[in-house]
Design a protein around this motif. Structure first.
Motif, PDB file in Angstrom:
ATOM      1  N   VAL A 122      44.649  31.039  43.516  1.00 60.15           N
ATOM      2  CA  VAL A 122      43.974  31.812  42.472  1.00 60.15           C
ATOM      3  C   VAL A 122      44.474  33.253  42.472  1.00 60.15           C
ATOM      4  O   VAL A 122      44.768  33.825  41.407  1.00 60.15           O
ATOM      5  CB  VAL A 122      42.443  31.763  42.672  1.00 60.15           C
ATOM      6  N   TYR A 123      44.580  33.861  43.642  1.00 58.65           N
ATOM      7  CA  TYR A 123      45.008  35.257  43.721  1.00 58.65           C
ATOM      8  C   TYR A 123      46.418  35.433  43.149  1.00 58.65           C
ATOM      9  O   TYR A 123      46.711  36.435  42.484  1.00 58.65           O
ATOM     10  CB  TYR A 123      44.967  35.740  45.171  1.00 58.65           C
ATOM     11  N   GLY A 124      47.299  34.481  43.408  1.00 61.67           N
ATOM     12  CA  GLY A 124      48.674  34.608  42.958  1.00 61.67           C
ATOM     13  C   GLY A 124      48.878  34.392  41.474  1.00 61.67           C
ATOM     14  O   GLY A 124      49.972  34.617  40.955  1.00 61.67           O
ATOM     15  N   ARG A 125      47.835  33.982  40.766  1.00 57.29           N
ATOM     16  CA  ARG A 125      47.984  33.671  39.342  1.00 57.29           C
ATOM     17  C   ARG A 125      47.864  34.880  38.431  1.00 57.29           C
ATOM     18  O   ARG A 125      48.156  34.786  37.239  1.00 57.29           O
ATOM     19  CB  ARG A 125      46.929  32.625  38.934  1.00 57.29           C
ATOM     20  N   ARG A 126      47.438  36.023  38.954  1.00 58.75           N
ATOM     21  CA  ARG A 126      47.266  37.179  38.089  1.00 58.75           C
ATOM     22  C   ARG A 126      47.407  38.468  38.889  1.00 58.75           C
ATOM     23  O   ARG A 126      47.465  38.438  40.130  1.00 58.75           O
ATOM     24  CB  ARG A 126      45.904  37.159  37.404  1.00 58.75           C
ATOM     25  N   VAL A 127      47.490  39.574  38.181  1.00 56.71           N
ATOM     26  CA  VAL A 127      47.536  40.883  38.822  1.00 56.71           C
ATOM     27  C   VAL A 127      46.116  41.412  38.918  1.00 56.71           C
ATOM     28  O   VAL A 127      45.384  41.456  37.914  1.00 56.71           O
ATOM     29  CB  VAL A 127      48.415  41.860  38.021  1.00 56.71           C
ATOM     30  N   TRP A 128      45.709  41.816  40.116  1.00 53.81           N
ATOM     31  CA  TRP A 128      44.341  42.268  40.352  1.00 53.81           C
ATOM     32  C   TRP A 128      44.277  43.788  40.380  1.00 53.81           C
ATOM     33  O   TRP A 128      45.240  44.452  40.759  1.00 53.81           O
ATOM     34  CB  TRP A 128      43.820  41.683  41.664  1.00 53.81           C
ATOM     35  N   PRO A 129      43.147  44.349  39.987  1.00 53.54           N
ATOM     36  CA  PRO A 129      43.042  45.817  39.936  1.00 53.54           C
ATOM     37  C   PRO A 129      43.053  46.436  41.320  1.00 53.54           C
ATOM     38  O   PRO A 129      42.635  45.824  42.301  1.00 53.54           O
ATOM     39  CB  PRO A 129      41.692  46.051  39.238  1.00 53.54           C
ATOM     40  N   GLY A 130      43.540  47.666  41.377  1.00 48.23           N
ATOM     41  CA  GLY A 130      43.541  48.405  42.632  1.00 48.23           C
ATOM     42  C   GLY A 130      44.834  48.275  43.404  1.00 48.23           C
ATOM     43  O   GLY A 130      45.586  47.304  43.246  1.00 48.23           O
ATOM     44  N   THR A 131      45.095  49.256  44.242  1.00 43.92           N
ATOM     45  CA  THR A 131      46.274  49.240  45.101  1.00 43.92           C
ATOM     46  C   THR A 131      46.036  48.296  46.284  1.00 43.92           C
ATOM     47  O   THR A 131      44.893  47.911  46.560  1.00 43.92           O
ATOM     48  CB  THR A 131      46.558  50.644  45.641  1.00 43.92           C
ATOM     49  N   PRO A 132      47.108  47.911  47.009  1.00 48.84           N
ATOM     50  CA  PRO A 132      46.896  47.095  48.214  1.00 48.84           C
ATOM     51  C   PRO A 132      45.924  47.735  49.196  1.00 48.84           C
ATOM     52  O   PRO A 132      45.095  47.048  49.800  1.00 48.84           O
ATOM     53  CB  PRO A 132      48.309  46.981  48.794  1.00 48.84           C
ATOM     54  N   GLY A 133      46.004  49.070  49.353  1.00 52.95           N
ATOM     55  CA  GLY A 133      45.090  49.740  50.271  1.00 52.95           C
ATOM     56  C   GLY A 133      43.643  49.628  49.839  1.00 52.95           C
ATOM     57  O   GLY A 133      42.753  49.375  50.655  1.00 52.95           O
ATOM     58  N   LEU A 134      43.395  49.807  48.536  1.00 50.40           N
ATOM     59  CA  LEU A 134      42.023  49.718  48.023  1.00 50.40           C
ATOM     60  C   LEU A 134      41.500  48.295  48.138  1.00 50.40           C
ATOM     61  O   LEU A 134      40.336  48.068  48.516  1.00 50.40           O
ATOM     62  CB  LEU A 134      41.990  50.187  46.567  1.00 50.40           C
ATOM     63  N   GLN A 135      42.331  47.315  47.820  1.00 46.82           N
ATOM     64  CA  GLN A 135      41.904  45.921  47.937  1.00 46.82           C
ATOM     65  C   GLN A 135      41.583  45.571  49.391  1.00 46.82           C
ATOM     66  O   GLN A 135      40.639  44.831  49.660  1.00 46.82           O
ATOM     67  CB  GLN A 135      42.998  45.005  47.390  1.00 46.82           C
ATOM     68  N   THR A 136      42.367  46.120  50.314  1.00 48.96           N
ATOM     69  CA  THR A 136      42.090  45.892  51.736  1.00 48.96           C
ATOM     70  C   THR A 136      40.732  46.453  52.130  1.00 48.96           C
ATOM     71  O   THR A 136      39.967  45.817  52.862  1.00 48.96           O
ATOM     72  CB  THR A 136      43.188  46.536  52.596  1.00 48.96           C
TER      73      THR A 136
END
Length: 407
Positions: free
Chosen positions: A274-288
């Motif tokens: 599911v995650y790989g199917r779209r671009v999610w908001p936020g930077t990698p740091g924020l998502q972490t």
């Protein structure tokens, strides 16, 4: 009509787009085979030791294999950055296959130090292969397809880790541990037959990026992402050790351990896709900063409830957060490092994850003896959250400096 056409958003990337690229299916087939002996090794080596001496002897060989991976990953990964990909891949896989085959033949007929050395060598010599393979996947995949490609790779990895221990246990107990080791040797060697069809780039084509002087320089550039890898696997290692003891103290059947961890694996596979199917908001740091605390809170549920549904819910939610975190760390690494050291960086993530898992296993075992499984879970999830927050803040604080340096 032309205005509507111009304003229309481009179609979201699909897994079919990834697989139908030249060499796409071959890469995933090879990666599945490469991961298989690593996933089988812990249980297969334990059973091999038991068949020739004792479970403790098998445990020593399994530990030697894991230690070999942690020690060898940064150095072997560096080789994939500096030398031709196919030569490095063929050498590493052939050496790993020979080491596993030698273990199958020599177990019970050779001194224990030799078997331990072979297990260590099998782990060390191929430890850079996953990082080298992932670096080639990323460098030969258009940037808009990379999250999708890495999402599929994460799902594949989780599927192999879900099936590998089962396969090792089944073959070892129903046939022979030697056959399990032979099967691992075959899985190691099989990608050699398709190596020439794996899409790759030569080191010379990436020389426009100035490479860091050595592995320590790569660590200095990528330390937040490396620390994140250690934090994620620290949490996984802690829960693997604590879950059986927690089930026992709450009166649940120990046989449920495999079912509950299986739920985690299935949820991880689904979340990665599911995650790989779209671009999610936020930077990698924020998502972490969002996902890692959410994962720790979910797994802490095991400490505050003794009900069976609570354990299943905790591992289900934990698995849903786990795969996106693994994809995020890979994407973050690519943003932080020049392309000509990606294999080194990915191998550092591999080593850091192994060290985090091992450290958690030791700490959790000690805490269970000194306190209770519930306390051990709370302490380890708190430590994970702290490490993850440091990594996430470091990611956000230094990303602008890295971009300026690369410009």
């Amino acid at each position: 009509m032309s205005g509507n056409t111009q304003s229309a958003a481009p179609p979201a990337p699909t897994y079919r787009d990834v697989l139908r690229r030249e060499g796409g299916t071959v890469w995933y087939a090879a990666m599945g085979l490469i991961r298989t002996p690593v996933a089988m090794a812990p249980l297969a080596l334990v059973f091999l030791g038991h068949s020739t001496g004792s479970f403790s002897a098998g445990g020593v060989m399994a530990a030697a294999h894991a230690l070999g991976e942690a020690v060898g990953a940064p150095f072997m990964g560096r080789g994939f950055d500096r030398k031709p990909f196919l030569g490095q891949l063929r050498f590493a896989l052939l050496a790993e296959a020979l080491a596993f085959a030698a273990l199958a033949v020599l177990a019970g007929h050779s001194p224990m130090p030799l078997l331990v050395a072979l297990a260590f060598a099998a782990g060390a010599v191929a430890a850079g292969v996953p990082g080298g393979m992932r670096a080639q996947l990323s460098s030969t995949t258009p940037e808009h397809l990379r999250p999708t490609a890495l999402g599929l790779e994460s799902a594949l990895n989780q599927a192999v880790w879900a099936c590998g221990p089962v396969l090792a246990s089944l073959v070892s107990t129903q046939v022979s541990p030697r056959v399990a080791l032979a099967l691992m040797a075959v899985a190691s060697a099989a990608p050699l037959l398709m190596a020439g069809r794996i899409r790759h780039r030569s080191p010379a084509s990436r020389e426009q990026d100035r490479a860091p002087a050595g592995t320590l320089s790569v660590i200095r550039m990528a330390w937040p992402t490396v620390l994140l890898a250690a934090a994620i696997m620290f949490l996984v290692g802690a829960m693997d050790v604590a879950l059986p003891a927690r089930l026992e103290t709450t009166g649940q059947q120990l046989a449920l351990t495999g079912v509950i961890t299986g739920v985690f694996a299935v949820a991880s596979i689904a979340a990665g896709l599911v995650y790989g199917r779209r671009v999610w908001p936020g930077t990698p740091g924020l998502q972490t900063l969002v996902l890692l605390p959410a994962m720790t809170v979910a797994l802490t549920l095991c400490a505050v409830t003794g009900r069976l549904w609570g354990f299943f819910a905790a591992f289900l939610l934990g698995g849903l957060f786990y795969s996106p975190l693994m994809i995020i760390r890979n994407l973050a690494l690519q943003h932080r490092l020049p392309e000509n050291v990606w294999a080194t960086g990915f191998s550092l993530l591999y080593a850091a994850g192994g060290l985090g898992y091992g450290a958690a296993a030791l700490l959790t075992a000690g805490l269970i003896e000194a306190t209770t499984p519930a306390v051990a879970i709370v302490v380890c999830t708190a430590v994970t959250t702290l490490i993850g927050l440091i990594a996430g803040l470091g990611e956000r604080a230094t990303v602008s400096r890295v971009r300026l340096g690369r410009e």
